[in-house]
Design a protein around this motif. Structure first.
Motif, PDB file in Angstrom:
ATOM      1  N   VAL A 295       0.835  -1.204   0.000  1.00  0.00           N
ATOM      2  CA  VAL A 295       0.000   0.000   0.000  1.00  0.00           C
ATOM      3  C   VAL A 295       0.870   1.255   0.000  1.00  0.00           C
ATOM      4  O   VAL A 295       0.627   2.202  -0.756  1.00  0.00           O
ATOM      5  CB  VAL A 295      -0.950  -0.002   1.212  1.00  0.00           C
ATOM      6  N   ALA A 296       1.913   1.274   0.837  1.00  0.00           N
ATOM      7  CA  ALA A 296       2.803   2.430   0.891  1.00  0.00           C
ATOM      8  C   ALA A 296       3.523   2.631  -0.437  1.00  0.00           C
ATOM      9  O   ALA A 296       3.722   3.770  -0.889  1.00  0.00           O
ATOM     10  CB  ALA A 296       3.817   2.253   2.017  1.00  0.00           C
ATOM     11  N   THR A 297       3.909   1.534  -1.078  1.00  0.00           N
ATOM     12  CA  THR A 297       4.594   1.641  -2.366  1.00  0.00           C
ATOM     13  C   THR A 297       3.661   2.164  -3.450  1.00  0.00           C
ATOM     14  O   THR A 297       4.066   2.959  -4.307  1.00  0.00           O
ATOM     15  CB  THR A 297       5.186   0.285  -2.773  1.00  0.00           C
ATOM     16  N   ALA A 298       2.406   1.737  -3.406  1.00  0.00           N
ATOM     17  CA  ALA A 298       1.432   2.252  -4.370  1.00  0.00           C
ATOM     18  C   ALA A 298       1.263   3.755  -4.195  1.00  0.00           C
ATOM     19  O   ALA A 298       1.162   4.509  -5.182  1.00  0.00           O
ATOM     20  CB  ALA A 298       0.097   1.538  -4.196  1.00  0.00           C
ATOM     21  N   LEU A 299       1.239   4.213  -2.945  1.00  0.00           N
ATOM     22  CA  LEU A 299       1.158   5.652  -2.684  1.00  0.00           C
ATOM     23  C   LEU A 299       2.389   6.363  -3.220  1.00  0.00           C
ATOM     24  O   LEU A 299       2.307   7.444  -3.807  1.00  0.00           O
ATOM     25  CB  LEU A 299       1.008   5.890  -1.186  1.00  0.00           C
ATOM     26  N   LEU A 300       3.562   5.732  -3.032  1.00  0.00           N
ATOM     27  CA  LEU A 300       4.811   6.312  -3.515  1.00  0.00           C
ATOM     28  C   LEU A 300       4.812   6.409  -5.041  1.00  0.00           C
ATOM     29  O   LEU A 300       5.298   7.395  -5.615  1.00  0.00           O
ATOM     30  CB  LEU A 300       5.984   5.459  -3.030  1.00  0.00           C
ATOM     31  N   VAL A 301       4.279   5.404  -5.713  1.00  0.00           N
ATOM     32  CA  VAL A 301       4.188   5.433  -7.176  1.00  0.00           C
ATOM     33  C   VAL A 301       3.306   6.587  -7.630  1.00  0.00           C
ATOM     34  O   VAL A 301       3.667   7.342  -8.550  1.00  0.00           O
ATOM     35  CB  VAL A 301       3.641   4.094  -7.704  1.00  0.00           C
ATOM     36  N   ARG A 305       4.556   9.768  -9.893  1.00  0.00           N
ATOM     37  CA  ARG A 305       3.927  10.116 -11.171  1.00  0.00           C
ATOM     38  C   ARG A 305       3.387  11.532 -11.174  1.00  0.00           C
ATOM     39  O   ARG A 305       3.308  12.172 -12.227  1.00  0.00           O
ATOM     40  CB  ARG A 305       2.818   9.110 -11.481  1.00  0.00           C
ATOM     41  N   SER A 306       3.029  12.026 -10.009  1.00  0.00           N
ATOM     42  CA  SER A 306       2.581  13.408  -9.948  1.00  0.00           C
ATOM     43  C   SER A 306       3.743  14.378 -10.118  1.00  0.00           C
ATOM     44  O   SER A 306       3.556  15.516 -10.544  1.00  0.00           O
ATOM     45  CB  SER A 306       1.860  13.675  -8.621  1.00  0.00           C
ATOM     46  N   VAL A 307       4.954  13.937  -9.768  1.00  0.00           N
ATOM     47  CA  VAL A 307       6.146  14.739 -10.026  1.00  0.00           C
ATOM     48  C   VAL A 307       6.460  14.742 -11.513  1.00  0.00           C
ATOM     49  O   VAL A 307       6.728  15.775 -12.115  1.00  0.00           O
ATOM     50  CB  VAL A 307       7.345  14.204  -9.216  1.00  0.00           C
ATOM     51  N   ASP A 308       6.425  13.557 -12.120  1.00  0.00           N
ATOM     52  CA  ASP A 308       6.670  13.395 -13.555  1.00  0.00           C
ATOM     53  C   ASP A 308       6.073  12.060 -13.978  1.00  0.00           C
ATOM     54  O   ASP A 308       6.505  11.016 -13.488  1.00  0.00           O
ATOM     55  CB  ASP A 308       8.175  13.424 -13.844  1.00  0.00           C
ATOM     56  N   PRO A 309       5.090  12.061 -14.860  1.00  0.00           N
ATOM     57  CA  PRO A 309       4.448  10.809 -15.270  1.00  0.00           C
ATOM     58  C   PRO A 309       5.412   9.782 -15.850  1.00  0.00           C
ATOM     59  O   PRO A 309       5.129   8.585 -15.838  1.00  0.00           O
ATOM     60  CB  PRO A 309       3.423  11.259 -16.314  1.00  0.00           C
ATOM     61  N   GLN A 310       6.563  10.256 -16.345  1.00  0.00           N
ATOM     62  CA  GLN A 310       7.543   9.354 -16.948  1.00  0.00           C
ATOM     63  C   GLN A 310       8.665   8.972 -15.993  1.00  0.00           C
ATOM     64  O   GLN A 310       9.635   8.342 -16.412  1.00  0.00           O
ATOM     65  CB  GLN A 310       8.153  10.019 -18.194  1.00  0.00           C
ATOM     66  N   SER A 311       8.538   9.363 -14.724  1.00  0.00           N
ATOM     67  CA  SER A 311       9.670   9.192 -13.810  1.00  0.00           C
ATOM     68  C   SER A 311       9.792   7.780 -13.254  1.00  0.00           C
ATOM     69  O   SER A 311      10.881   7.340 -12.914  1.00  0.00           O
ATOM     70  CB  SER A 311       9.543  10.180 -12.645  1.00  0.00           C
ATOM     71  N   VAL A 312       8.694   7.051 -13.148  1.00  0.00           N
ATOM     72  CA  VAL A 312       8.688   5.810 -12.383  1.00  0.00           C
ATOM     73  C   VAL A 312       9.254   4.643 -13.183  1.00  0.00           C
ATOM     74  O   VAL A 312       8.857   4.414 -14.334  1.00  0.00           O
ATOM     75  CB  VAL A 312       7.263   5.474 -11.909  1.00  0.00           C
ATOM     76  N   ILE A 313      10.171   3.918 -12.570  1.00  0.00           N
ATOM     77  CA  ILE A 313      10.663   2.666 -13.143  1.00  0.00           C
ATOM     78  C   ILE A 313      10.633   1.600 -12.052  1.00  0.00           C
ATOM     79  O   ILE A 313      10.558   1.920 -10.857  1.00  0.00           O
ATOM     80  CB  ILE A 313      12.094   2.792 -13.711  1.00  0.00           C
ATOM     81  N   ASN A 314      10.709   0.350 -12.449  1.00  0.00           N
ATOM     82  CA  ASN A 314      10.759  -0.753 -11.501  1.00  0.00           C
ATOM     83  C   ASN A 314      12.200  -0.947 -11.039  1.00  0.00           C
ATOM     84  O   ASN A 314      13.082  -1.263 -11.835  1.00  0.00           O
ATOM     85  CB  ASN A 314      10.240  -2.039 -12.150  1.00  0.00           C
ATOM     86  N   ALA A 315      12.441  -0.739  -9.753  1.00  0.00           N
ATOM     87  CA  ALA A 315      13.800  -0.857  -9.222  1.00  0.00           C
ATOM     88  C   ALA A 315      14.180  -2.321  -9.058  1.00  0.00           C
ATOM     89  O   ALA A 315      13.382  -3.109  -8.547  1.00  0.00           O
ATOM     90  CB  ALA A 315      13.899  -0.141  -7.882  1.00  0.00           C
ATOM     91  N   PRO A 316      15.379  -2.710  -9.443  1.00  0.00           N
ATOM     92  CA  PRO A 316      15.821  -4.082  -9.196  1.00  0.00           C
ATOM     93  C   PRO A 316      16.068  -4.303  -7.714  1.00  0.00           C
ATOM     94  O   PRO A 316      16.334  -3.361  -6.961  1.00  0.00           O
ATOM     95  CB  PRO A 316      17.123  -4.183  -9.995  1.00  0.00           C
TER      96      PRO A 316
END
Length: 391
Positions: A295-301, A305-316
């Motif tokens: 849940v916390a990670t979903a909030l973080l995502v 995305r609100s900072v930049d819709p293209q910013s999010v990637i899946n971290a290894p």
């Protein structure tokens, strides 16, 4: 007192040029406290070093953000104008950036405290770089009292600035250290049958223990044992009386981490039993893996995305250790990877003396944290308290 981007960059450069080792972050603590008080906040210092500050109303579960403050015993070779002025000590893991992001967030929120309808806590933690980490002490000192969830970032030079790496579940590994001392009566190499061969015994442990471990632990847990040091003997024709081997064992699975010490003790005893050698095992428990709450990670995502819709990637998933995990043993939360790679020239890495971060990552980090506050429902309105810090 409004916070400006140039001022924030100056904070980071001050921290960078005046690094302090774990449990010695006195000047850093003083600087953070002075800056917070200048923004009409009332920080509370921890015993020794580190501090925390509460912002907004009391009551209810606070939303917490954590920054680590300590540097590493590494010599900086960047050639930067604001390079470390302390010989053999450098911010080679980006904690100067983490501290700056958290400090800018706190000061920005202080200027908007009247808008907050939920309490915020910012933790400036000492001693992340040593076992078993300063986080456990912060918890003992009440750092998580009345906290409902917690967030953090860690710079990642392998990601371009502007990118934010997120991951549900394990994002780091547990990291324990083992030191095994093997002893015997010693003797001449022409008569190994009359003694116990310490070197042979060490060799069996080095070659057999990792293999046996791989057959006793689910390979999907990412459990790995690596030896980094072995010392025994001096003369080629003498069997020594003692020898030492040391290494690390890492796992991304919290259940495995809880039982791995017992399993290691069992396997070592079985390997050494036929050799006739005695042994002493020093098993140093490190930190558990950072297990990001879904849940916390979903909030973080959503915040990223609100900072930049293209910013999010899946971290290894990383095999490195991080004591942010101790907080997540008590409250849900999530840690993100904050891209700080410049994209120019060779790629640098953490814990190296040539680490150079793109300072635009500070603005991204502040915007991310401020957006978490918004996504959590703290600050109504269109703009975020940290919206000035993206460039």
């Amino acid at each position: 007192m409004r916070v400006h981007g140039e001022e924030v960059t100056g904070w980071r450069r001050h921290f960078h040029s005046h690094p302090e080792l774990s449990h010695k972050e006195f000047l850093t603590t003083d600087f953070v406290e002075h800056t917070l008080r200048a923004h009409s906040l009332s920080p509370v210092r921890f015993p020794g070093t580190g501090l925390m500050v509460d912002i907004g109303p009391s009551g209810g579960d606070r939303l917490a953000f954590r920054a680590d403050m300590d540097a590493l015993p590494v010599t900086e070779v960047t050639g930067l104008d604001f390079a470390s002025t302390v010989p053999g000590v450098a911010h080679a893991c980006g904690h100067d950036v983490h501290t700056t992001v958290a400090l800018a967030l706190a000061c920005s929120l202080a200027d908007n405290a009247h808008l907050l309808n939920h309490g915020i806590r910012v933790l400036f933690q000492p001693a992340e770089e040593v076992m078993d980490g300063g986080a456990s002490q912060v918890i003992e000192w009440g750092g998580l009292k009345d906290v409902g969830s917690i967030f953090a970032v860690h710079v990642e030079p392998k990601l371009r600035v502007g990118k934010i790496g997120v991951r549900t579940g394990a994002i780091t590994s547990a990291a324990d250290v083992i030191t095994l001392k093997v002893t015997g009566p010693g003797g001449h190499s022409s008569r190994p049958h009359l003694t116990a061969d310490v070197v042979y015994a060490l060799g069996k442990v080095i070659t057999e223990l990792p293999g046996l471990l791989s057959r006793r632990v689910d390979p999907r847990t990412g459990t790995v044992l690596v030896f980094g040091s072995i010392n025994a003997g001096h003369a080629p024709n003498a069997i020594p009386e003692s020898g030492i081997v040391a290494g690390t064992i890492r796992t991304a699975d919290i259940a495995t981490w809880r039982v791995i010490q017992t399993l290691m003790e069992e396997l070592i005893a079985q390997i050494l039993a036929p050799t006739g050698c005695s042994y002493e095992l020093d098993y140093l428990r490190g930190v558990p893996p950072v297990i990001n709450d879904d849940v916390a990670t979903a909030l973080l995502v959503d915040a990223a995305r609100s900072v930049d819709p293209q910013s999010v990637i899946n971290a290894p998933q990383s095999s490195g250790g991080e004591d942010f995990s101790w907080y997540l043993e008590h409250v849900p939360g999530s840690m993100a990877r904050l891209g700080c790679g410049t994209g120019n020239g060779p790629s640098h890495d953490l814990h190296q003396g040539d680490l150079v971060v793109d300072e635009r990552s500070i603005g991204v980090g502040v915007r991310l944290f401020a957006s978490v506050v918004e996504q959590f429902g703290q600050v109504p309105g269109e703009s975020s308290p940290g919206s000035d810090f993206l460039s």
